[in-house]
Design a protein around this motif. Structure first.
Motif, PDB file in Angstrom:
ATOM      1  N   ILE A 109     -10.389  49.064  98.794  1.00 32.19           N
ATOM      2  CA  ILE A 109      -9.625  48.641  97.624  1.00 32.19           C
ATOM      3  C   ILE A 109      -9.151  47.222  97.919  1.00 32.19           C
ATOM      4  N   VAL A 110      -9.793  46.251  97.277  1.00 31.04           N
ATOM      5  CA  VAL A 110      -9.652  44.854  97.686  1.00 31.04           C
ATOM      6  C   VAL A 110      -9.288  43.965  96.495  1.00 31.04           C
ATOM      7  N   PRO A 111      -8.196  43.210  96.627  1.00 28.50           N
ATOM      8  CA  PRO A 111      -7.877  42.258  95.559  1.00 28.50           C
ATOM      9  C   PRO A 111      -8.874  41.100  95.572  1.00 28.50           C
ATOM     10  N   SER A 112      -9.267  40.647  94.401  1.00 31.63           N
ATOM     11  CA  SER A 112     -10.221  39.537  94.321  1.00 31.63           C
ATOM     12  C   SER A 112      -9.659  38.276  94.968  1.00 31.63           C
ATOM     13  N   ALA A 113      -8.335  38.171  95.054  1.00 30.62           N
ATOM     14  CA  ALA A 113      -7.703  37.018  95.707  1.00 30.62           C
ATOM     15  C   ALA A 113      -8.141  36.897  97.166  1.00 30.62           C
ATOM     16  N   LEU A 114      -8.454  37.993  97.805  1.00 35.18           N
ATOM     17  CA  LEU A 114      -8.852  37.946  99.215  1.00 35.18           C
ATOM     18  C   LEU A 114     -10.092  37.069  99.389  1.00 35.18           C
ATOM     19  N   MET A 130      -6.919  35.583 106.836  1.00 43.00           N
ATOM     20  CA  MET A 130      -7.690  36.619 107.543  1.00 43.00           C
ATOM     21  C   MET A 130      -6.810  37.351 108.551  1.00 43.00           C
ATOM     22  N   GLN A 131      -6.037  36.596 109.321  1.00 41.96           N
ATOM     23  CA  GLN A 131      -5.159  37.216 110.312  1.00 41.96           C
ATOM     24  C   GLN A 131      -4.119  38.109 109.649  1.00 41.96           C
ATOM     25  N   ALA A 132      -3.587  37.674 108.504  1.00 41.49           N
ATOM     26  CA  ALA A 132      -2.628  38.501 107.769  1.00 41.49           C
ATOM     27  C   ALA A 132      -3.300  39.791 107.301  1.00 41.49           C
ATOM     28  N   MET A 133      -4.508  39.685 106.768  1.00 45.34           N
ATOM     29  CA  MET A 133      -5.225  40.860 106.280  1.00 45.34           C
ATOM     30  C   MET A 133      -5.506  41.857 107.400  1.00 45.34           C
ATOM     31  N   LEU A 134      -5.819  41.346 108.577  1.00 43.71           N
ATOM     32  CA  LEU A 134      -6.125  42.224 109.711  1.00 43.71           C
ATOM     33  C   LEU A 134      -4.933  43.056 110.155  1.00 43.71           C
ATOM     34  N   GLN A 135      -3.729  42.651 109.761  1.00 44.27           N
ATOM     35  CA  GLN A 135      -2.515  43.394 110.105  1.00 44.27           C
ATOM     36  C   GLN A 135      -2.158  44.449 109.053  1.00 44.27           C
ATOM     37  N   LYS A 142       0.613  39.154  98.079  1.00 43.42           N
ATOM     38  CA  LYS A 142       1.735  38.275  98.410  1.00 43.42           C
ATOM     39  C   LYS A 142       1.714  37.891  99.891  1.00 43.42           C
ATOM     40  N   GLY A 143       1.463  38.849 100.761  1.00 48.64           N
ATOM     41  CA  GLY A 143       1.411  38.569 102.195  1.00 48.64           C
ATOM     42  C   GLY A 143       0.254  37.668 102.565  1.00 48.64           C
ATOM     43  N   GLN A 145      -1.140  35.428 100.537  1.00 50.56           N
ATOM     44  CA  GLN A 145      -0.836  34.100  99.984  1.00 50.56           C
ATOM     45  C   GLN A 145       0.208  33.392 100.829  1.00 50.56           C
ATOM     46  N   GLU A 146       1.224  34.118 101.282  1.00 54.26           N
ATOM     47  CA  GLU A 146       2.263  33.502 102.124  1.00 54.26           C
ATOM     48  C   GLU A 146       1.682  32.983 103.427  1.00 54.26           C
ATOM     49  N   ALA A 147       0.817  33.768 104.066  1.00 52.81           N
ATOM     50  CA  ALA A 147       0.185  33.329 105.311  1.00 52.81           C
ATOM     51  C   ALA A 147      -0.687  32.098 105.044  1.00 52.81           C
ATOM     52  N   PHE A 148      -1.425  32.112 103.971  1.00 51.02           N
ATOM     53  CA  PHE A 148      -2.293  31.011 103.579  1.00 51.02           C
ATOM     54  C   PHE A 148      -1.454  29.742 103.357  1.00 51.02           C
ATOM     55  N   ASP A 149      -0.360  29.859 102.634  1.00 51.48           N
ATOM     56  CA  ASP A 149       0.489  28.720 102.304  1.00 51.48           C
ATOM     57  C   ASP A 149       1.200  28.129 103.521  1.00 51.48           C
ATOM     58  N   ARG A 150       1.523  28.992 104.501  1.00 49.19           N
ATOM     59  CA  ARG A 150       2.228  28.516 105.708  1.00 49.19           C
ATOM     60  C   ARG A 150       1.313  27.735 106.639  1.00 49.19           C
ATOM     61  N   ALA A 151       0.029  27.999 106.547  1.00 51.20           N
ATOM     62  CA  ALA A 151      -0.920  27.392 107.514  1.00 51.20           C
ATOM     63  C   ALA A 151      -1.110  25.897 107.239  1.00 51.20           C
TER      64      ALA A 151
END
Length: 151
Positions: A109-114, A130-135, A142-143, A145-151
């Motif tokens: 079950i995967v959001p297209s945003a991924l 990717m690292q956020a998704m692996l957790q 939201k998680g 996008q937040e990881a993406f934005d912080r990088a």
């Protein structure tokens, strides 16, 4: 013209599985059933969001494995949440958007945003997503996008 249909083997629960799946997905229905010698459904054809599947009450000889899964792309977190909650009921959560339903069938079950985030040209941001998704078990947009934005 060639037609390919996914064929699913169940241990005596094909009718229950078909009814369960068509209750979850929009634009879904049981198309037909064929009784076996015992009066129970032997095979059935059903559609999930317009895609055809067949179900067989084949017995206990074979079980589903993660080697095959049904991939569902969702546009919103609400869609992810709804499908996740319904499909994990009686089943089991796994990692990275994977789950097993109560019949043992694996789903993603995967959001297209991924895909958009992981495919970004900025590899540092894509790796952070990717690292956020692996957790995660259930994928949270939201998680990611937040990881993406912080990088």
């Amino acid at each position: 013209m060639q037609s390919i249909t996914t064929f699913l083997w169940f241990d005596g629960r094909a009718e229950e599985a078909m009814r369960f799946y068509v209750s979850i997905f929009k634009n879904s229905r049981i198309v037909s059933t064929m009784p076996g010698p015992d009066g129970k459904i032997l095979t059935g054809t059903f559609e999930l969001d317009g895609r055809q599947f067949m179900a067989l009450n084949g017995g206990p000889q074979f079980r589903f494995t993660e080697a095959i899964s049904l991939f569902v792309s969702c546009e919103t977190q609400a869609e992810v949440d709804e499908l996740w909650d319904k499909l994990t009921e009686g089943g089991a959560e796994s990692q990275c958007g994977w789950l097993k339903d109560k019949f043992g069938l694996s789903w993603q079950i995967v959001p297209s945003a991924l895909g958009r985030l992981l495919g970004d040209k900025d590899r540092k941001k894509a790796q952070a997503a990717m690292q956020a998704m692996l957790q995660m078990k259930k994928i949270e947009i939201k998680g990611l996008q937040e990881a993406f934005d912080r990088a």
